[in-house]
Write a protein that holds these residues in place. Structure first.
Motif, PDB file in Angstrom:
ATOM      1  N   THR A  23       8.616 -31.759   3.766  1.00 35.76           N
ATOM      2  CA  THR A  23       9.234 -31.364   2.510  1.00 35.76           C
ATOM      3  C   THR A  23       8.443 -30.207   1.884  1.00 35.76           C
ATOM      4  N   GLN A  24       8.996 -29.654   0.815  1.00 41.67           N
ATOM      5  CA  GLN A  24       8.330 -28.561   0.126  1.00 41.67           C
ATOM      6  C   GLN A  24       6.960 -28.993  -0.402  1.00 41.67           C
ATOM      7  N   SER A  25       6.867 -30.188  -0.956  1.00 42.90           N
ATOM      8  CA  SER A  25       5.578 -30.644  -1.480  1.00 42.90           C
ATOM      9  C   SER A  25       4.578 -30.915  -0.363  1.00 42.90           C
ATOM     10  N   GLN A  26       5.044 -31.363   0.796  1.00 42.79           N
ATOM     11  CA  GLN A  26       4.141 -31.547   1.939  1.00 42.79           C
ATOM     12  C   GLN A  26       3.658 -30.194   2.456  1.00 42.79           C
ATOM     13  N   LEU A  27       4.533 -29.181   2.438  1.00 46.46           N
ATOM     14  CA  LEU A  27       4.123 -27.837   2.866  1.00 46.46           C
ATOM     15  C   LEU A  27       3.085 -27.254   1.919  1.00 46.46           C
ATOM     16  N   ARG A  28       3.151 -27.652   0.650  1.00 42.06           N
ATOM     17  CA  ARG A  28       2.188 -27.152  -0.331  1.00 42.06           C
ATOM     18  C   ARG A  28       0.751 -27.479   0.100  1.00 42.06           C
ATOM     19  N   SER A  29       0.543 -28.650   0.692  1.00 42.81           N
ATOM     20  CA  SER A  29      -0.810 -29.009   1.131  1.00 42.81           C
ATOM     21  C   SER A  29      -1.252 -28.173   2.329  1.00 42.81           C
ATOM     22  N   THR A  30      -0.302 -27.632   3.083  1.00 47.35           N
ATOM     23  CA  THR A  30      -0.623 -26.816   4.256  1.00 47.35           C
ATOM     24  C   THR A  30      -0.871 -25.356   3.894  1.00 47.35           C
ATOM     25  N   GLY A  76      -0.546 -24.060   0.463  1.00 52.91           N
ATOM     26  CA  GLY A  76      -0.990 -23.834  -0.903  1.00 52.91           C
ATOM     27  C   GLY A  76       0.091 -23.314  -1.839  1.00 52.91           C
ATOM     28  N   LYS A  77       1.323 -23.280  -1.401  1.00 58.68           N
ATOM     29  CA  LYS A  77       2.441 -22.806  -2.225  1.00 58.68           C
ATOM     30  C   LYS A  77       3.593 -23.792  -2.123  1.00 58.68           C
ATOM     31  N   LEU A  78       4.283 -24.006  -3.236  1.00 59.25           N
ATOM     32  CA  LEU A  78       5.468 -24.850  -3.229  1.00 59.25           C
ATOM     33  C   LEU A  78       6.665 -23.968  -2.922  1.00 59.25           C
ATOM     34  N   THR A  79       7.162 -24.064  -1.700  1.00 59.55           N
ATOM     35  CA  THR A  79       8.280 -23.238  -1.258  1.00 59.55           C
ATOM     36  C   THR A  79       9.055 -23.946  -0.165  1.00 59.55           C
ATOM     37  N   GLY A  80      10.313 -23.558  -0.016  1.00 61.45           N
ATOM     38  CA  GLY A  80      11.140 -24.166   1.018  1.00 61.45           C
ATOM     39  C   GLY A  80      11.599 -23.194   2.078  1.00 61.45           C
ATOM     40  N   VAL A  81      11.361 -21.887   1.837  1.00 64.92           N
ATOM     41  CA  VAL A  81      11.773 -20.847   2.786  1.00 64.92           C
ATOM     42  C   VAL A  81      10.534 -20.062   3.193  1.00 64.92           C
ATOM     43  N   LEU A  82      10.294 -19.990   4.501  1.00 61.26           N
ATOM     44  CA  LEU A  82       9.105 -19.326   5.031  1.00 61.26           C
ATOM     45  C   LEU A  82       9.494 -18.345   6.130  1.00 61.26           C
ATOM     46  N   ALA A  83       8.722 -17.272   6.237  1.00 61.71           N
ATOM     47  CA  ALA A  83       8.952 -16.288   7.294  1.00 61.71           C
ATOM     48  C   ALA A  83       7.612 -15.808   7.833  1.00 61.71           C
ATOM     49  N   VAL A  84       7.481 -15.800   9.140  1.00 63.15           N
ATOM     50  CA  VAL A  84       6.270 -15.298   9.796  1.00 63.15           C
ATOM     51  C   VAL A  84       6.523 -13.843  10.169  1.00 63.15           C
ATOM     52  N   THR A  85       5.559 -12.974   9.833  1.00 62.40           N
ATOM     53  CA  THR A  85       5.731 -11.540  10.060  1.00 62.40           C
ATOM     54  C   THR A  85       4.862 -11.004  11.192  1.00 62.40           C
ATOM     55  N   ASP A  86       4.276 -11.892  11.976  1.00 62.19           N
ATOM     56  CA  ASP A  86       3.455 -11.490  13.122  1.00 62.19           C
ATOM     57  C   ASP A  86       4.053 -12.099  14.385  1.00 62.19           C
ATOM     58  N   ASP A  87       4.335 -11.265  15.378  1.00 62.06           N
ATOM     59  CA  ASP A  87       5.006 -11.726  16.588  1.00 62.06           C
ATOM     60  C   ASP A  87       4.179 -12.754  17.357  1.00 62.06           C
ATOM     61  N   GLY A  88       2.898 -12.532  17.506  1.00 67.16           N
ATOM     62  CA  GLY A  88       2.042 -13.457  18.244  1.00 67.16           C
ATOM     63  C   GLY A  88       1.964 -14.822  17.578  1.00 67.16           C
ATOM     64  N   LEU A  89       1.809 -14.834  16.260  1.00 68.48           N
ATOM     65  CA  LEU A  89       1.758 -16.098  15.532  1.00 68.48           C
ATOM     66  C   LEU A  89       3.110 -16.806  15.585  1.00 68.48           C
ATOM     67  N   ALA A  90       4.186 -16.042  15.521  1.00 65.71           N
ATOM     68  CA  ALA A  90       5.529 -16.628  15.603  1.00 65.71           C
ATOM     69  C   ALA A  90       5.737 -17.301  16.960  1.00 65.71           C
ATOM     70  N   ARG A  91       5.314 -16.635  18.039  1.00 62.90           N
ATOM     71  CA  ARG A  91       5.434 -17.232  19.379  1.00 62.90           C
ATOM     72  C   ARG A  91       4.596 -18.492  19.498  1.00 62.90           C
ATOM     73  N   SER A  92       3.397 -18.471  18.929  1.00 62.85           N
ATOM     74  CA  SER A  92       2.524 -19.636  18.959  1.00 62.85           C
ATOM     75  C   SER A  92       3.146 -20.815  18.208  1.00 62.85           C
ATOM     76  N   LEU A  93       3.746 -20.531  17.055  1.00 61.90           N
ATOM     77  CA  LEU A  93       4.414 -21.588  16.290  1.00 61.90           C
ATOM     78  C   LEU A  93       5.602 -22.158  17.064  1.00 61.90           C
ATOM     79  N   GLN A  94       6.381 -21.302  17.684  1.00 57.48           N
ATOM     80  CA  GLN A  94       7.532 -21.770  18.453  1.00 57.48           C
ATOM     81  C   GLN A  94       7.091 -22.635  19.639  1.00 57.48           C
ATOM     82  N   ALA A  95       6.021 -22.232  20.303  1.00 57.41           N
ATOM     83  CA  ALA A  95       5.520 -22.994  21.442  1.00 57.41           C
ATOM     84  C   ALA A  95       5.011 -24.363  20.990  1.00 57.41           C
ATOM     85  N   SER A  96       4.259 -24.407  19.895  1.00 56.76           N
ATOM     86  CA  SER A  96       3.726 -25.695  19.439  1.00 56.76           C
ATOM     87  C   SER A  96       4.813 -26.570  18.814  1.00 56.76           C
TER      88      SER A  96
END
Length: 100
Positions: A68-75, A77-97
C-alpha cells in the motif's frame, strides 16, 4: 515481490532515479525519461487505469505493487501511489527481482 525488490526500490530513491506522484510521473513519461511504471496496491481504480494507459501508450513496462501507499512510505520515505524509475539498469533489476 520480496525484500530484494524493495531494497532496490529504496536504492532508486536514494540515487535520485525515482519519480513519484501522478502529475510528476506523467510529465516524465511524456519527456521520455521513464523506464518502468509502478502503482501501489491501494491506489484508486481511476488513477490505476490512467497509469496503465500511459504505460501502454508509451510502451513502458508496468508493475502493480503488492504494498500500500503507507507501506511504500517506509521504503522510499514518501507517501505516494504512483512511481516511475528513470534509470534503465535499475528498472531491469526491479523487473528481474519482481519475477523471482
Amino acid at each position: 515481490m520480496g525484500e530484494r525488490f524493495y531494497s532496490t526500490l529504496g536504492l532508486c530513491m536514494r540515487a535520485g532515479r525515482l519519480s513519484f506522484g501522478f502529475d510528476t510521473v506523467k510529465e516524465a513519461v511524456k519527456a521520455g525519461k521513464v523506464c518502468l511504471l509502478m502503482t501501489a496496491s491501494d491506489l484508486s481504480e481511476k488513477t490505476s487505469k490512467e497509469v496503465v494507459f500511459l504505460a501502454s501508450k508509451y510502451q513502458i513496462p508496468y508493475l502493480a505493487l503488492d504494498r500500500t501507499q503507507s507501506q511504500l512510505r517506509s521504503t522510499i520515505g514518501k507517501l505516494t501511489g504512483v512511481l516511475a524509475v528513470t534509470d534503465d539498469g535499475l528498472a531491469r533489476s526491479l523487473q528481474a527481482s519482481a519475477n523471482e
